[in-house]
Scaffold this active site. Structure first.
Site, mmCIF file in Angstrom:
data_model
loop_
_atom_site.group_PDB
_atom_site.id
_atom_site.type_symbol
_atom_site.label_atom_id
_atom_site.label_comp_id
_atom_site.label_asym_id
_atom_site.label_seq_id
_atom_site.Cartn_x
_atom_site.Cartn_y
_atom_site.Cartn_z
ATOM 1 N N LYS A 95 8.221 -18.244 -9.029
ATOM 2 C CA LYS A 95 7.569 -17.160 -9.763
ATOM 3 C C LYS A 95 6.437 -17.724 -10.630
ATOM 4 O O LYS A 95 6.655 -18.694 -11.372
ATOM 5 C CB LYS A 95 8.600 -16.448 -10.640
ATOM 6 C CG LYS A 95 8.023 -15.252 -11.342
ATOM 7 C CD LYS A 95 9.058 -14.522 -12.168
ATOM 8 C CE LYS A 95 8.371 -13.454 -13.001
ATOM 9 N NZ LYS A 95 9.222 -12.928 -14.048
ATOM 10 N N LYS A 99 -11.190 -2.506 18.509
ATOM 11 C CA LYS A 99 -9.801 -2.968 18.650
ATOM 12 C C LYS A 99 -9.355 -3.032 20.104
ATOM 13 O O LYS A 99 -8.317 -3.593 20.412
ATOM 14 C CB LYS A 99 -8.868 -2.026 17.898
ATOM 15 C CG LYS A 99 -9.251 -1.832 16.444
ATOM 16 C CD LYS A 99 -8.190 -2.364 15.537
ATOM 17 C CE LYS A 99 -8.570 -2.113 14.088
ATOM 18 N NZ LYS A 99 -7.645 -2.713 13.169
ATOM 19 N N ASN A 113 0.848 -1.198 0.000
ATOM 20 C CA ASN A 113 0.000 0.000 0.000
ATOM 21 C C ASN A 113 0.882 1.245 0.000
ATOM 22 O O ASN A 113 2.102 1.141 0.015
ATOM 23 C CB ASN A 113 -0.970 -0.023 1.190
ATOM 24 C CG ASN A 113 -0.241 -0.033 2.519
ATOM 25 O OD1 ASN A 113 0.451 0.922 2.857
ATOM 26 N ND2 ASN A 113 -0.376 -1.121 3.258
HETATM 27 O O1 C5P Z 1 -8.754 -1.698 10.712
HETATM 28 P P1 C5P Z 1 -7.802 -0.646 10.272
HETATM 29 O O2 C5P Z 1 -6.708 -1.170 9.387
HETATM 30 O O3 C5P Z 1 -8.408 0.580 9.717
HETATM 31 O O4 C5P Z 1 -7.128 -0.184 11.648
HETATM 32 C C1 C5P Z 1 -6.110 0.710 11.702
HETATM 33 C C2 C5P Z 1 -5.297 0.529 12.935
HETATM 34 O O5 C5P Z 1 -5.088 -0.842 13.210
HETATM 35 C C3 C5P Z 1 -3.904 1.107 12.792
HETATM 36 O O6 C5P Z 1 -3.472 1.508 14.068
HETATM 37 C C4 C5P Z 1 -3.112 -0.071 12.290
HETATM 38 O O7 C5P Z 1 -1.733 0.063 12.590
HETATM 39 C C5 C5P Z 1 -3.736 -1.217 13.035
HETATM 40 N N1 C5P Z 1 -3.743 -2.481 12.328
HETATM 41 C C6 C5P Z 1 -2.934 -3.509 12.775
HETATM 42 N N2 C5P Z 1 -2.966 -4.735 12.162
HETATM 43 C C7 C5P Z 1 -3.790 -4.954 11.122
HETATM 44 C C8 C5P Z 1 -4.630 -3.915 10.651
HETATM 45 C C9 C5P Z 1 -4.579 -2.706 11.281
HETATM 46 O O8 C5P Z 1 -2.174 -3.306 13.727
HETATM 47 N N3 C5P Z 1 -3.806 -6.139 10.542
#
Ligand code: C5P
Length: 401
Positions: free
Chosen positions: A287, A342, A209
């Site tokens: 690959k 979260k 990304n």
């Molecule tokens: O769910 P989302 O990706 O929008 O959440 C963002 C937050 O969760 C950020 O703090 C990101 O660093 C963390 N995150 C994470 N592991 C993931 C997805 C998101 O720590 N797999």
């Protein structure tokens, strides 16, 4: 708030110098003693008389004024200060600071000082955006110079953009932040995640990304500058390693999770990484060849959520867990829901719609969501967001202990 603190204010050239007059008044109202050094450029915008009247002290201008050298000397000027404040800090004085020039009293004091330096940059948006200024700032940041602002807004030159000096109130607040004991993090441990993750499709291809790691790296740097023993777990980025930080470089989300778990226990964790939500269920060991038949179909499976894992780490849970929420729609609603889901304490929400330029850019407009509610922060550079967040983290840890 600033009782007994001695501030050496260096006024360099720029129309924003008028704001430093108000800053002097407010600093003194908070109890600080302010002594001023006026550069030649600064003297085109404010007079020594105005500075002397407001500070109540003699104003120093000329390195070679013999009486100044015998009475005070540039070394003594810095020795007798607790903080050197450069406001306005022009592109020129920042360049001199970065490269060690000493061609006047202001630059010489800045080269000779071993005191903490807080600078309030002020310049035209194009000068601010110039790669030379950006490189100088980066150097100064790495050496521990603190910054307040600049902010975005209308400029005296009729343009609009970044480079406007922070207002006197913000400068005084930054000085207060610096002196508050809660600003320090010695003896604390911090964990920061930063950057994107790369999820392999095969040995040469991956899903990624647009995260640059700028915000996460700046946060790790700010925490380390305040004395925290900081581990930065980062996906692939082009950002230089912040000084004084233990770097752990990873590629995938699963590696990032393992590195974070290995870094626990910590007092505060800040998850700023843009972790890939999904990975390819089974990355090919070789690959994938273009056979002429149909294109491969990738099956994605969900990655572990690192923020949730840290927030739900039982007795290894950090006292403060901070997540980020990068949203393009309904920023606050989504962020509030994310804080709940979260299990983290704070969420830093930012609008990353393409028009904001936040992704990969240098500035960020964020909202800090805590149990007390939502704070809307003004648009700031990413290092300024990091500085303010580090300050808040140190205050929260102090309040909790
Ligand atoms: O769910 P989302 O990706 O929008 O959440 C963002 C937050 O969760 C950020 O703090 C990101 O660093 C963390 N995150 C994470 N592991 C993931 C997805 C998101 O720590 N797999």
């Amino acid at each position: 708030m600033l009782n007994g603190k001695r501030i050496l204010l260096i006024v360099s050239g720029g129309i924003a110098a008028y704001k430093c007059l108000d800053a002097i008044r407010r600093l003194r109202a908070e109890g600080a003693a302010v002594r001023c050094v006026l550069s030649q450029g600064g003297a085109r915008f404010v007079t020594p008389l105005a500075l002397a009247a407001l500070s109540g002290e003699k104003v120093y201008e000329d390195l070679f004024q013999l009486t100044d050298e015998s009475e005070m000397g540039h070394i003594r000027l810095s020795r007798e200060a607790d903080l050197v404040l450069v406001a306005p800090a022009s592109a020129n004085i920042l360049a001199k600071m970065a490269h060690g020039l000493a061609d006047g009293l202001a630059a010489t004091v800045l080269l000779a000082t071993d005191k903490p330096v807080l600078a309030a940059p002020a310049m035209n948006v194009r000068m601010w955006n110039n790669a030379a200024t950006a490189a100088n700032l980066e150097l100064l940041r790495q050496r521990g110079v603190l910054f307040v602002g600049p902010v975005e807004g209308d400029m005296a030159c009729g343009e609009f953009g970044f480079g406007r000096m922070a207002e006197a109130d913000d400068i005084v607040a930054a000085v207060g932040d610096f002196f508050r004991s809660g600003g320090r993090l010695e003896g604390r441990r911090a964990l920061v995640t930063s950057g994107p993750t790369f999820e392999a499709i095969d040995p040469v291809r991956y899903i990624a990304n647009r995260s640059s790691g700028k915000q996460g790296h700046a946060i790790a740097a700010a925490l380390a500058r305040r004395g925290a023993e900081t581990t930065l777990v980062s996906g692939p980025t082009h950002e230089p390693d912040p000084p004084g930080v233990k770097m752990v470089r990873v590629e995938s989300a699963r590696q990032m999770l393992a590195a974070c778990q290995a870094a626990l226990p910590v007092d505060a964790a800040v998850c700023a990484a843009a972790v890939a939500d999904w990975r390819v269920a089974e990355a090919a060991a070789r690959k994938i060849k273009k056979t002429g038949a149909s294109a491969p179909v990738l099956t994605l499976i969900e990655n572990p959520d690192i923020l949730s894992a840290i927030a739900k780490a039982g007795n290894r849970r950090p006292r403060l867990v901070v997540g980020f929420a990068a949203e393009t729609d309904k920023v606050l609603d989504n962020a509030l829901a994310k804080r709940q889901a979260k299990g983290c304490d704070w969420i830093v929400a930012n609008d990353v719609s393409p028009s904001t330029g936040a992704i990969g850019g240098d500035a960020n407009t964020v909202h800090l969501i805590t149990v007390e509610g939502v704070e809307n922060w003004p648009r700031m550079s990413k290092p300024a967001v990091a500085e303010r967040l580090a300050q808040r983290i140190s205050e929260a840890l102090e309040a909790a202990s």
